[in-house]
Design a protein around this motif. Structure first.
Motif, PDB file in Angstrom:
ATOM      1  N   PHE A   1       0.808  -1.206   0.000  1.00 43.20           N
ATOM      2  CA  PHE A   1       0.000   0.000   0.000  1.00 43.20           C
ATOM      3  C   PHE A   1       0.844   1.259   0.000  1.00 43.20           C
ATOM      4  N   SER A   2       2.123   1.132   0.346  1.00 46.90           N
ATOM      5  CA  SER A   2       2.982   2.310   0.357  1.00 46.90           C
ATOM      6  C   SER A   2       3.751   2.464  -0.947  1.00 46.90           C
ATOM      7  N   MET A   3       3.806   1.425  -1.759  1.00 46.01           N
ATOM      8  CA  MET A   3       4.550   1.504  -3.011  1.00 46.01           C
ATOM      9  C   MET A   3       3.724   2.199  -4.088  1.00 46.01           C
ATOM     10  N   GLN A   4       4.411   2.900  -4.949  1.00 39.70           N
ATOM     11  CA  GLN A   4       3.768   3.486  -6.107  1.00 39.70           C
ATOM     12  C   GLN A   4       3.957   2.516  -7.263  1.00 39.70           C
ATOM     13  N   MET A   5       2.870   2.025  -7.830  1.00 41.86           N
ATOM     14  CA  MET A   5       2.946   1.080  -8.929  1.00 41.86           C
ATOM     15  C   MET A   5       2.967   1.855 -10.240  1.00 41.86           C
ATOM     16  N   ASP A   6       4.036   1.733 -10.960  1.00 45.31           N
ATOM     17  CA  ASP A   6       4.211   2.410 -12.231  1.00 45.31           C
ATOM     18  C   ASP A   6       3.186   1.884 -13.233  1.00 45.31           C
ATOM     19  N   PHE A   7       2.338   2.757 -13.732  1.00 50.71           N
ATOM     20  CA  PHE A   7       1.251   2.360 -14.624  1.00 50.71           C
ATOM     21  C   PHE A   7       1.777   1.629 -15.853  1.00 50.71           C
TER      22      PHE A   7
ATOM     23  N   SER B   1      -8.201   6.055 -18.352  1.00 50.97           N
ATOM     24  CA  SER B   1      -7.306   6.918 -19.131  1.00 50.97           C
ATOM     25  C   SER B   1      -6.766   8.063 -18.282  1.00 50.97           C
ATOM     26  N   ALA B   2      -7.622   8.639 -17.442  1.00 51.54           N
ATOM     27  CA  ALA B   2      -7.183   9.739 -16.580  1.00 51.54           C
ATOM     28  C   ALA B   2      -6.119   9.258 -15.604  1.00 51.54           C
ATOM     29  N   LYS B   3      -6.316   8.088 -15.030  1.00 48.10           N
ATOM     30  CA  LYS B   3      -5.331   7.538 -14.097  1.00 48.10           C
ATOM     31  C   LYS B   3      -4.013   7.280 -14.813  1.00 48.10           C
ATOM     32  N   GLN B   4      -4.113   6.778 -16.019  1.00 52.92           N
ATOM     33  CA  GLN B   4      -2.920   6.484 -16.814  1.00 52.92           C
ATOM     34  C   GLN B   4      -2.170   7.778 -17.163  1.00 52.92           C
ATOM     35  N   GLY B   5      -2.909   8.784 -17.571  1.00 57.76           N
ATOM     36  CA  GLY B   5      -2.280  10.008 -18.044  1.00 57.76           C
ATOM     37  C   GLY B   5      -1.816  10.954 -16.963  1.00 57.76           C
ATOM     38  N   GLN B   6      -2.580  11.096 -15.892  1.00 55.65           N
ATOM     39  CA  GLN B   6      -2.275  12.114 -14.896  1.00 55.65           C
ATOM     40  C   GLN B   6      -1.354  11.626 -13.793  1.00 55.65           C
ATOM     41  N   LYS B   7      -1.701  10.538 -13.168  1.00 57.87           N
ATOM     42  CA  LYS B   7      -0.962  10.122 -11.982  1.00 57.87           C
ATOM     43  C   LYS B   7       0.172   9.151 -12.285  1.00 57.87           C
ATOM     44  N   LYS B   8       0.041   8.434 -13.394  1.00 61.97           N
ATOM     45  CA  LYS B   8       1.052   7.445 -13.769  1.00 61.97           C
ATOM     46  C   LYS B   8       1.184   6.333 -12.725  1.00 61.97           C
ATOM     47  N   GLU B   9       0.170   6.147 -11.881  1.00 62.90           N
ATOM     48  CA  GLU B   9       0.164   5.089 -10.876  1.00 62.90           C
ATOM     49  C   GLU B   9      -0.930   4.099 -11.223  1.00 62.90           C
ATOM     50  N   PHE B  10      -0.633   2.818 -11.029  1.00 61.79           N
ATOM     51  CA  PHE B  10      -1.621   1.783 -11.290  1.00 61.79           C
ATOM     52  C   PHE B  10      -2.206   1.362  -9.946  1.00 61.79           C
ATOM     53  N   PRO B  11      -3.503   1.583  -9.709  1.00 59.90           N
ATOM     54  CA  PRO B  11      -4.094   1.259  -8.406  1.00 59.90           C
ATOM     55  C   PRO B  11      -4.018  -0.229  -8.080  1.00 59.90           C
ATOM     56  N   ILE B  12      -3.654  -0.521  -6.853  1.00 61.88           N
ATOM     57  CA  ILE B  12      -3.519  -1.909  -6.427  1.00 61.88           C
ATOM     58  C   ILE B  12      -4.852  -2.653  -6.542  1.00 61.88           C
ATOM     59  N   GLU B  13      -5.973  -1.952  -6.322  1.00 62.11           N
ATOM     60  CA  GLU B  13      -7.281  -2.613  -6.428  1.00 62.11           C
ATOM     61  C   GLU B  13      -7.518  -3.126  -7.843  1.00 62.11           C
ATOM     62  N   TRP B  14      -7.095  -2.357  -8.820  1.00 62.20           N
ATOM     63  CA  TRP B  14      -7.263  -2.771 -10.209  1.00 62.20           C
ATOM     64  C   TRP B  14      -6.390  -3.983 -10.509  1.00 62.20           C
TER      65      TRP B  14
ATOM     66  N   ARG C   1      -6.725  -4.069   2.283  1.00 62.29           N
ATOM     67  CA  ARG C   1      -7.018  -4.201   0.857  1.00 62.29           C
ATOM     68  C   ARG C   1      -8.526  -4.202   0.625  1.00 62.29           C
ATOM     69  N   ARG C   2      -9.257  -4.971   1.441  1.00 64.12           N
ATOM     70  CA  ARG C   2     -10.717  -5.000   1.270  1.00 64.12           C
ATOM     71  C   ARG C   2     -11.342  -3.637   1.520  1.00 64.12           C
ATOM     72  N   LEU C   3     -10.825  -2.923   2.508  1.00 61.27           N
ATOM     73  CA  LEU C   3     -11.308  -1.565   2.788  1.00 61.27           C
ATOM     74  C   LEU C   3     -11.030  -0.654   1.605  1.00 61.27           C
ATOM     75  N   ALA C   4      -9.833  -0.758   1.050  1.00 60.90           N
ATOM     76  CA  ALA C   4      -9.476   0.066  -0.117  1.00 60.90           C
ATOM     77  C   ALA C   4     -10.384  -0.258  -1.307  1.00 60.90           C
ATOM     78  N   GLU C   5     -10.754  -1.519  -1.471  1.00 67.01           N
ATOM     79  CA  GLU C   5     -11.644  -1.907  -2.575  1.00 67.01           C
ATOM     80  C   GLU C   5     -13.042  -1.318  -2.399  1.00 67.01           C
ATOM     81  N   THR C   6     -13.515  -1.255  -1.158  1.00 68.75           N
ATOM     82  CA  THR C   6     -14.855  -0.711  -0.949  1.00 68.75           C
ATOM     83  C   THR C   6     -14.876   0.799  -1.134  1.00 68.75           C
ATOM     84  N   VAL C   7     -13.738   1.453  -0.882  1.00 72.34           N
ATOM     85  CA  VAL C   7     -13.652   2.899  -1.060  1.00 72.34           C
ATOM     86  C   VAL C   7     -13.536   3.254  -2.536  1.00 72.34           C
TER      87      VAL C   7
END
Length: 147
Positions: free
Chosen positions: A9-15, A46-59, A140-146
């Motif tokens: 949860f602390s790592m930034q996942m490169d999109f 697309s917005a997540k890909q273009g703006q933040k460049k982070e891939f959400p762990i939930e995805w 992780r489950r909490l993050a998925e519900t949010v």
């Protein structure tokens, strides 16, 4: 939660890196297909890909579950690629314990709890590891519900 239990949860996942592994390991080949799998709209992805460049762990979790991939593979590129391969016991002794435990559970299902308690008492580091793992899963489950 411990530092180790919170590492995903602390790592930034490169999109780009995660996206390349997903395309390589699944039949998902474009953002629209990814959006359908994770239950988001194409503009959201697309917005997540273009703006933040982070891939959400939930995805990543949703993709790994649908395609039977190891979450470590999707997020970090660590082998094995398939989820089942990551869970196979590698030690013959572990296989014997598993077989024995199945046998004693058939005789008396309560023996599984007996085994768990005795094992955790004998190996406190395992008990701590299970607690960290459970806390990470709850997070992780909490993050998925949010999301």
């Amino acid at each position: 939660m411990s530092q180790e239990g919170n590492k995903y949860f602390s790592m930034q996942m490169d999109f780009v890196s995660v996206w390349e592994r997903i395309k390589k390991s699944t039949d998902i080949k474009n953002i629209t297909q990814l959006a359908a799998v994770i239950g988001k709209t194409q503009p959201t992805v697309s917005a997540k890909q273009g703006q933040k460049k982070e891939f959400p762990i939930e995805w990543a979790y949703l993709v790994s579950e649908k395609y039977g991939l190891s979450l470590n593979w999707v997020l970090k590129g660590e082998e094995p690629v398939r989820a089942g391969a990551a869970r196979e016991p590698k030690n013959g002794y572990v296989l014997l314990i598993d077989e024995w435990l199945d046998e004693i559970k058939r005789e008396d299902p309560r023996r599984e709890e007996w085994f768990r308690c005795n094992f955790e008492d004998s190996f406190p580091s395992f008990k701590s590891w299970v607690q960290r793992k459970n806390a990470a899963n709850q997070h992780r489950r909490l993050a998925e519900t949010v999301a």
